[in-house]
Design an enzyme around this catalytic site. Sequence first.
Site, short mmCIF file in Angstrom:
data_model
loop_
_atom_site.label_atom_id
_atom_site.label_comp_id
_atom_site.label_asym_id
_atom_site.label_seq_id
_atom_site.Cartn_x
_atom_site.Cartn_y
_atom_site.Cartn_z
N CYS A 32 -8.34 -2.49 5.45
CA CYS A 32 -7.34 -2.93 6.42
C CYS A 32 -7.80 -2.66 7.85
O CYS A 32 -8.08 -1.53 8.21
CB CYS A 32 -6.01 -2.24 6.17
SG CYS A 32 -4.73 -2.87 7.25
N GLY A 89 0.81 -1.22 0.00
CA GLY A 89 0.00 0.00 0.00
C GLY A 89 0.84 1.26 0.00
O GLY A 89 1.86 1.34 0.70
#
Length: 300
Positions: free
Chosen positions: A128, A45
């Site tokens: 997440c 990410g």
Amino acid sequence: MNLSVDFAGVTMKNPVTTASGTFGSGLEYSEFVDLNRLGAVTTKGVANIPWQGNPTPRICETYGGMLNAVGLQNPGIDLFLERDIPFLKQYDTRIIVNVCGKSVQDYIEVVERLAEAEADLLEINISCPNVKAGGLAFGQDPRQVEKITSQIKAAAKQPVIMKLTPNVTDIAEVARAAEAGGADAISLINTLTGMKIDVHRRCFALANKTGGLSGPAVKPVAVRMVYQAAHAVQIPVLGMGGISNAEDALEFIMAGATMVAVGTANFHNPSATVEVIQGLEQFMRENGVSDIRELIGCVK
């Protein structure tokens, strides 16, 4: 035999990629894995600014998997564009950039910076469980999923994959919300929220108390959710969650996934992705399957 697939308008030489956060941007793994063999590399990410991540300890082993509370530590979009994209462009593989953020504006800033970059697809991490602000709320509320998807689509030049959280009651509803917002594809599952306690030290194993559970232990949940999501939407699905070998990957493909991602297995077997590809080829030869697309969603 044909292993190539069309995923959100992008042709992949095979349906295997890496799961974000388990492979860096391929730099560390390139000594062990021929990146040219992979259908795509999905990067760790990347945010609009560098993130420090959570305090340590932030990884621990569990039965059949691991817990992580890394907190999306990353160097930010500036260094990513300078270092990671040029590195990956050396290889004959597609590039999927995973994007994270703590607000809608955070996501959009990164997406806009990537507009002129040589990336093939964007995977938007709204799921997440380690991010205290932003991600969890977006991923759990279907209305927010539809809203942020449409906002990101308006800013994106590349096809958009929305990465869904499994920490919801009805995954099909969330998948439909992403599709309604204009997503070109969805990916799932991200990690399940878990906890481990060190009984000898009488404290949490992770400084964050909770973390994301991944690995073989989550695979049955992941296969079920991929099946439900694939049957709820018309857009393609990237399936992941506990894939260690070709048989695991085939479960996801037969459940309806057009592509699969190998994640936790990379930590103990750097060659896992290539072994999955080789295993798919062997399965197709042994079973007289000429085109991998014959297997996508074949189990109804």
